[in-house]
Design an enzyme around this catalytic site. Sequence first.
Site, PDB file in Angstrom:
ATOM      1  N   ASN A 115     -95.430  52.912 -39.384  1.00 28.83           N
ATOM      2  CA  ASN A 115     -93.892  52.168 -39.288  1.00 28.83           C
ATOM      3  C   ASN A 115     -94.025  50.614 -38.768  1.00 28.83           C
ATOM      4  O   ASN A 115     -93.235  50.114 -38.891  1.00 28.83           O
ATOM      5  CB  ASN A 115     -93.247  53.011 -38.453  1.00 28.83           C
ATOM      6  N   GLU A 136     -99.570  58.735 -28.518  1.00 32.91           N
ATOM      7  CA  GLU A 136     -98.238  58.206 -28.540  1.00 32.91           C
ATOM      8  C   GLU A 136     -97.589  59.022 -29.849  1.00 32.91           C
ATOM      9  O   GLU A 136     -97.866  58.578 -31.034  1.00 32.91           O
ATOM     10  CB  GLU A 136     -97.999  56.805 -28.556  1.00 32.91           C
ATOM     11  N   CYS A 193     -90.548  55.064 -33.499  1.00 28.58           N
ATOM     12  CA  CYS A 193     -90.691  56.415 -32.537  1.00 28.58           C
ATOM     13  C   CYS A 193     -89.675  56.522 -31.331  1.00 28.58           C
ATOM     14  O   CYS A 193     -88.989  57.554 -30.931  1.00 28.58           O
ATOM     15  CB  CYS A 193     -92.111  56.511 -31.802  1.00 28.58           C
TER      16      CYS A 193
HETATM   17  P1  NDP Z   1     -99.689  61.400 -39.361  1.00 28.04           P
HETATM   18  O1  NDP Z   1     -99.577  61.807 -37.675  1.00 28.04           O
HETATM   19  O2  NDP Z   1    -100.139  62.076 -40.145  1.00 28.04           O
HETATM   20  O3  NDP Z   1    -100.568  59.983 -39.261  1.00 28.04           O
HETATM   21  C1  NDP Z   1    -100.791  59.053 -38.170  1.00 28.04           C
HETATM   22  C2  NDP Z   1    -102.214  58.529 -38.454  1.00 28.04           C
HETATM   23  O4  NDP Z   1    -103.262  59.643 -38.473  1.00 28.04           O
HETATM   24  C3  NDP Z   1    -102.575  57.799 -39.802  1.00 28.04           C
HETATM   25  O5  NDP Z   1    -103.519  56.845 -39.791  1.00 28.04           O
HETATM   26  C4  NDP Z   1    -103.291  59.132 -40.700  1.00 28.04           C
HETATM   27  O6  NDP Z   1    -103.969  58.795 -41.718  1.00 28.04           O
HETATM   28  C5  NDP Z   1    -104.204  59.639 -39.705  1.00 28.04           C
HETATM   29  N1  NDP Z   1    -104.447  61.117 -39.472  1.00 28.04           N
HETATM   30  C6  NDP Z   1    -104.150  61.768 -40.246  1.00 28.04           C
HETATM   31  N2  NDP Z   1    -104.532  63.389 -40.391  1.00 28.04           N
HETATM   32  C7  NDP Z   1    -105.545  62.915 -39.296  1.00 28.04           C
HETATM   33  C8  NDP Z   1    -106.695  63.713 -39.013  1.00 28.04           C
HETATM   34  N3  NDP Z   1    -106.800  64.842 -39.022  1.00 28.04           N
HETATM   35  N4  NDP Z   1    -107.566  62.907 -37.908  1.00 28.04           N
HETATM   36  C9  NDP Z   1    -107.235  61.726 -37.558  1.00 28.04           C
HETATM   37  N5  NDP Z   1    -106.340  60.839 -37.954  1.00 28.04           N
HETATM   38  C10 NDP Z   1    -105.744  61.624 -39.068  1.00 28.04           C
HETATM   39  O7  NDP Z   1     -98.305  60.780 -39.432  1.00 28.04           O
HETATM   40  P2  NDP Z   1     -97.499  60.506 -41.000  1.00 28.04           P
HETATM   41  O8  NDP Z   1     -97.957  59.502 -41.140  1.00 28.04           O
HETATM   42  O9  NDP Z   1     -98.010  61.611 -41.813  1.00 28.04           O
HETATM   43  O10 NDP Z   1     -95.979  61.135 -40.577  1.00 28.04           O
HETATM   44  C11 NDP Z   1     -95.684  61.997 -40.189  1.00 28.04           C
HETATM   45  C12 NDP Z   1     -94.587  62.124 -39.161  1.00 28.04           C
HETATM   46  O11 NDP Z   1     -95.024  61.642 -37.949  1.00 28.04           O
HETATM   47  C13 NDP Z   1     -93.332  60.981 -39.533  1.00 28.04           C
HETATM   48  O12 NDP Z   1     -92.481  61.793 -40.464  1.00 28.04           O
HETATM   49  C14 NDP Z   1     -92.697  60.834 -38.415  1.00 28.04           C
HETATM   50  O13 NDP Z   1     -91.740  62.075 -38.084  1.00 28.04           O
HETATM   51  C15 NDP Z   1     -93.852  60.920 -37.404  1.00 28.04           C
HETATM   52  N6  NDP Z   1     -94.356  59.555 -36.872  1.00 28.04           N
HETATM   53  C16 NDP Z   1     -94.352  59.089 -35.592  1.00 28.04           C
HETATM   54  C17 NDP Z   1     -94.639  57.844 -35.211  1.00 28.04           C
HETATM   55  C18 NDP Z   1     -94.512  57.329 -33.826  1.00 28.04           C
HETATM   56  O14 NDP Z   1     -94.578  55.954 -33.737  1.00 28.04           O
HETATM   57  N7  NDP Z   1     -94.710  58.099 -32.901  1.00 28.04           N
HETATM   58  C19 NDP Z   1     -95.282  56.890 -36.408  1.00 28.04           C
HETATM   59  C20 NDP Z   1     -95.294  57.463 -37.655  1.00 28.04           C
HETATM   60  C21 NDP Z   1     -94.835  58.674 -37.774  1.00 28.04           C
HETATM   61  P3  NDP Z   1    -102.963  58.619 -43.192  1.00 28.04           P
HETATM   62  O15 NDP Z   1    -101.886  57.886 -43.005  1.00 28.04           O
HETATM   63  O16 NDP Z   1    -104.095  57.916 -43.726  1.00 28.04           O
HETATM   64  O17 NDP Z   1    -102.950  60.023 -43.559  1.00 28.04           O
END
Ligand code: NDP
Length: 519
Positions: free
Chosen positions: A160, A255, A289
């Site tokens: 995001n 976070e 977030c």
């Molecule tokens: P994730 O938590 O799955 O992804 C965040 C990061 O973690 C990405 O770089 C992702 O890689 C990576 N990741 C995924 N699986 C693993 C793992 N097992 N170990 C280590 N790193 C990993 O979030 P999503 O992008 O799937 O979004 C899901 C939901 O999270 C959204 O719908 C939203 O509600 C929330 N969200 C919250 C945010 C915040 O600022 N707090 C920001 C974004 C999302 P990759 O993207 O390559 O899979």
Amino acid sequence: MASVEQHVEEEILQAPSRASATNGGIPVENPATGEIVATVPDLGAEAVAEMAARGRAAQPEWEAYGFDGRARVLVRAQKWLMDNAERVVETIVSETGKTYEDAQLAEIGYAGNAFGFWAKMGAEYLADERVKSSQVLVKGKKLLLRYRPLGLIGVIGPWNYPLTNSFGDCIPALMAGNSVILKPSEITPLTSLLLAEGLRECGLPENVLQIATGRGETGAALVEHVDMIMFTGSTKTGRKVAEEAAKRLIPASLELGGKDPMLVLSDADLERAANFATYYSMQNAGQTCISIERVYVEEPVYDEFVAKVSEKVRALRVGKPEGYGSVDVGAITFPPQLETIKDHVADAVQKGARVLAGGKEVPGAGRFFEPTVIVDVDHTMKCMTEETFGPTLPIMKVHDADEAVRLANNSHYGLGASVFSKDTARGEAIARRLDAGAANVNDAMINYTVLELPMGGAKASGLGSRHGAGGIRKYCSQQAIVVTKLAMKKEPFMYPYKSRTSRMLAGLFKFMYGRGKRA
Ligand code: NDP
């Protein structure tokens, strides 16, 4: 988009370990058009291990730069960012589909500030601390608390805010003297690659900052190699990261998601409250977030507030960003997010809610959802309890402030919150009752820009915090140093034990601790 592709190609060619990428790479889509703008390597566990070895080898030289040397590189990076701001904005817009203003204000504005802040404050926050002690046995000794870099930091970022949330956490980690490997979201890796290129130009030594492009598995592999992990993303993945970090006994700072409430009291400035509700729920298409995800309004002002917000939201322009001022609300960056948003709106409607503005996906190329206002909502609905992360604003009528506080706290999340009241003392008193890492009175989200304040979540919104002294100390281990200057040949309590000395010590302890007084 040729420039974005070009610099990614360069990055791929420059990094020797890219040969160990696992397959044909990851296409990066512009969510506002559906076009593929670049392809980046999908690095596997072996490549991450190689990067970790290179990062560790590079770290001592970087630490030896000292605070001044590292600050000089960060200040040059700050200037580089301003000189290249439009190129960075274009890159952010191309991979997120957000508006130019959202990229400028919340990403360029944040990172510009952050480079300067950490360059200036890093040395102060990490300076040796002279400690005083009431412990009688250390009288006359020099007592120091010292911070030393942990070594190799892993940063895993979301899609995001590719600059603010992914890259932003690398800045204090670097300033503390660590090497860093950043794993950006597979959806938005281009900004991180561009910033790494910029830092190299600014004199950051090779391999001190490396970008591990890849999917979730790449992130999981990273946790296996680093000395500390900084993660931003979903609560679900954050739990997995915390579990793996616990197995390795490395610190993790998380976070995670949020469901930030806004409380509008009957004495609020309704025009300001309505503007803030509109902006901070729709800004970045709600994919923040700490965006306002739900509103509780006291009964006497509910109708007027709803009318104002509905009118303002209906006036917003949604669509493909074509430059500054072209649209107000941009694309939905992450494909599955659109399904979540539609599901939350449909669930609310099916349970009796009314949609007063928007409510539908925008047809055509690109991924967009209409800015949406929902009323007649309650806590049986997903839109009031689960993170929607989209341009939707559910508004609920409450009898009084106590009910608003109870409902606001009735959530497993606790990231941010806001309270609107002209009586700021009452507003602050209510803010103190909210289970949230940050609470703003007559404002929203602004705490994030105050780098002196900690930013972190309560409950399932996270562990630890970014910003403030803790936001850089977490990238360090603490070392206690005790220096004895005036040294006798031996201390009186040492061998051989003598009953006379023991009686003296007993008397001393009684005198010091046995009088029922504070030391
Ligand atoms: P994730 O938590 O799955 O992804 C965040 C990061 O973690 C990405 O770089 C992702 O890689 C990576 N990741 C995924 N699986 C693993 C793992 N097992 N170990 C280590 N790193 C990993 O979030 P999503 O992008 O799937 O979004 C899901 C939901 O999270 C959204 O719908 C939203 O509600 C929330 N969200 C919250 C945010 C915040 O600022 N707090 C920001 C974004 C999302 P990759 O993207 O390559 O899979």
